[in-house]
Design an enzyme around this catalytic site. Structure first.
Site, PDB file in Angstrom:
ATOM      1  N   ASN A  25       0.326  -1.403   0.135  1.00 57.20           N
ATOM      2  CA  ASN A  25      -0.087   0.038   0.231  1.00 57.20           C
ATOM      3  C   ASN A  25       0.790   1.331  -0.141  1.00 57.20           C
ATOM      4  O   ASN A  25       0.141   2.316  -0.328  1.00 57.20           O
ATOM      5  CB  ASN A  25      -1.177  -0.256   0.695  1.00 57.20           C
ATOM      6  CG  ASN A  25      -1.978  -1.200   0.941  1.00 57.20           C
ATOM      7  OD1 ASN A  25      -2.251  -1.399  -0.286  1.00 57.20           O
ATOM      8  ND2 ASN A  25      -2.975  -1.215   2.043  1.00 57.20           N
TER       9      ASN A  25
ATOM     10  N   CYS B  29     -15.767  -3.621  -3.823  1.00 62.98           N
ATOM     11  CA  CYS B  29     -15.468  -5.037  -4.026  1.00 62.98           C
ATOM     12  C   CYS B  29     -15.425  -5.662  -2.400  1.00 62.98           C
ATOM     13  O   CYS B  29     -16.368  -5.407  -2.431  1.00 62.98           O
ATOM     14  CB  CYS B  29     -13.812  -4.474  -3.928  1.00 62.98           C
ATOM     15  SG  CYS B  29     -13.590  -4.595  -2.363  1.00 62.98           S
TER      16      CYS B  29
ATOM     17  N   ASP C 267      -6.607  -3.515   8.052  1.00 61.72           N
ATOM     18  CA  ASP C 267      -6.662  -4.832   7.814  1.00 61.72           C
ATOM     19  C   ASP C 267      -5.575  -6.094   7.863  1.00 61.72           C
ATOM     20  O   ASP C 267      -5.606  -7.059   7.809  1.00 61.72           O
ATOM     21  CB  ASP C 267      -5.270  -4.116   6.282  1.00 61.72           C
ATOM     22  CG  ASP C 267      -5.466  -3.202   5.376  1.00 61.72           C
ATOM     23  OD1 ASP C 267      -4.882  -2.649   4.791  1.00 61.72           O
ATOM     24  OD2 ASP C 267      -7.013  -3.584   5.081  1.00 61.72           O
TER      25      ASP C 267
END
Ligand code: EPZ
Length: 424
Positions: free
Chosen positions: A23, A116, A306
């Site tokens: 990221n 998503c 995450d």
């Protein structure tokens, strides 16, 4: 068929090198479009999301060379301001190219990234911020058309939520706007600071990255530079939790301990011993984890969303009950039904999951629902007794470099079974 076969119940031991941050590498590679010249990016992880980004760079006219973990991007010639749908759809976060292309060419057209597995992923904050910098944006038929008839002008931009992607789009675009931009309520993730460091090496004048208010003084243009991507804090958390759920003893190399404070604190609370020394971290797990207090995902420096699925696997085998609250994404519990197939005891109500630890997980046949949920299922397979199968590995390949070989080097029994390659 593309699946992992895992024989669980083995204690992980040894040393693992943590890859560069996905990221961080993704926005830095996109930013190369604005940094006119040769950019050499080291410690780039080899992932399908990186490949997707490189495909877009090449389509735009960049010359890209990949040598192991070094990606060289020569952005001297940019030949188009349009990204075709098939390249946009390969990766959701390709919206980061919107600012980069606009900053370089003054125009941009690409398809809306769409939602998503973990949520709708709107980009309203990106578009509002770019409009504040002088961009005129129309949306039609699932596409975004951007042009800047008067060029880009600095402005004061206040984000209603500290969006990582919107912060990155503003940083990249405002660098070459006329005048100064002040970004209020900016995301503070380490990947933002890494992007700002890269842009400053390219001649940008960004200050305050990593804090809530970032100032960008526009310059006329940016040149190429060399950069080393920071370590991936979520991948580091993954290997730490793999050690925790297998009662292991693992040394992580190439970590920045300050980037994973909330994960370290929770694992210590659950009984793990964690020692840090410069860019190394050693985790020695106790025989039985204790349940952790409430795990609430927050923007950095809070507990990272995450790592939520990964930590839920640890909660599933801990002694006691943990509460997990997902405040960032609206549907980031899709790993729960799959964890329950291992015998985990988890109750979900909206964005809250109550996890009652069980004494032992039992092997299961599961499908990765998304990137981090898939990694969480692998960790469950490592902890479970018996032969686990994890399918839909394309999700995991987006974010984990050489995942199975690194786990094998730590003593895991994990094999990847690929589809027979049929010619023709
Ligand atoms: C980045 O996504 C990361 N992806 C995500 O990692 C990470 O989970 C997320 O930041 C939060 O830390 C990359 O860096 C490539 P956001 P991003 O904009 O930028 C809402 C992984 O597993 N929002 O901070 O998309 C959004 O719906 C991935 O590596 C708006 O409403 O995250 C979400 O609820 C998954 N409007 C929240 O903000 C917008 O315009 C956080 O999104 C933008 C975002």
């Amino acid at each position: 068929m593309n699946e992992y076969r895992i024989a669980g119940g083995r204690r992980l031991q040894g040393t693992v090198h943590v890859q560069g941050a996905k990221n961080s590498a993704l926005p830095i590679l996109a930013a190369c479009v604005v940094c006119r010249g040769v950019n050499v990016i080291h410690n780039c992880p080899q992932l399908s999301d990186i490949d997707a980004t490189i495909n877009i760079l090449r389509h735009l006219g960049c010359k890209v060379k990949v040598e192991a973990n070094t990606v060289t991007v020569d952005s001297t010639d940019i030949v188009t301001d349009h990204v075709p749908d098939h390249l946009m759809q390969e990766m959701r976060s390709s919206v980061i190219f919107l600012g980069a292309i606009a900053a370089r060419t003054g125009n941009a057209s690409l398809s809306l990234p769409g939602g998503c597995e973990i949520g709708l992923r709107p980009i309203d904050l990106h578009l509002d911020a770019l409009r504040k910098l002088g961009a005129q944006i129309t949306e039609e038929g699932g596409h975004i058309y951007l042009d800047c008839p008067q060029g880009l002008q600095g402005n004061v931009i206040s984000l209603s939520f500290p969006s990582v992607g919107a912060t990155e789009n503003v940083l990249i675009t405002a660098c070459v706007a006329k005048g100064t931009t002040t970004l209020v309520n900016a995301a503070r993730e380490p990947e933002i600071s890494d992007l700002a460091d890269f842009l400053n090496r390219c001649g940008a004048r960004i200050s305050g990255a990593g804090e809530g208010i970032i100032t960008i003084e526009g310059v006329s243009s940016l040149h190429g530079a060399e950069h080393i991507v920071i370590p991936d804090r979520i991948v580091a958390a993954t290997y730490m939790i793999a050690a925790a759920v297998t009662h292991g003893d693992v040394i992580l190399q190439n970590v920045i301990p300050a980037h994973i404070g909330p994960v370290t604190a929770l694992l210590q609370e659950s009984g793990c011993d964690i020692a840090v020394k410069e860019k190394k971290l050693r985790i020695t797990a106790t025989e039985k984890l204790r349940a952790m207090s409430t795990i609430r995902t927050m923007p950095y420096p809070g507990f990272p969303t995450d790592a939520q699925a990964l930590m839920m696997t640890a909660c599933s085998v801990a002694n006691g009950t943990s509460v997990v609250i997902e405040t960032i994404f609206e549907s980031r519990f899709r790993h729960v039904p799959e964890l329950c197939r291992f015998g985990a005891d988890i109750l979900v109500d909206g964005r809250i999951a109550v996890v009652k630890g069980v004494s032992q997980l039992l092997a299961a046949n599961v499908a990765a629902p998304d990137l981090r949920g898939g990694a969480a299922l692998v960790l469950a397979g490592l902890a479970a007794e018996g032969q686990t199968v994890v399918r839909e590995l394309q999700h995991i390949d987006r974010g984990y470099e050489a995942f199975e070989s690194r786990l094998c080097n730590l003593g895991a029994d994990i094999r990847r079974i690929e589809d027979e390659k049929t010619d023709g």
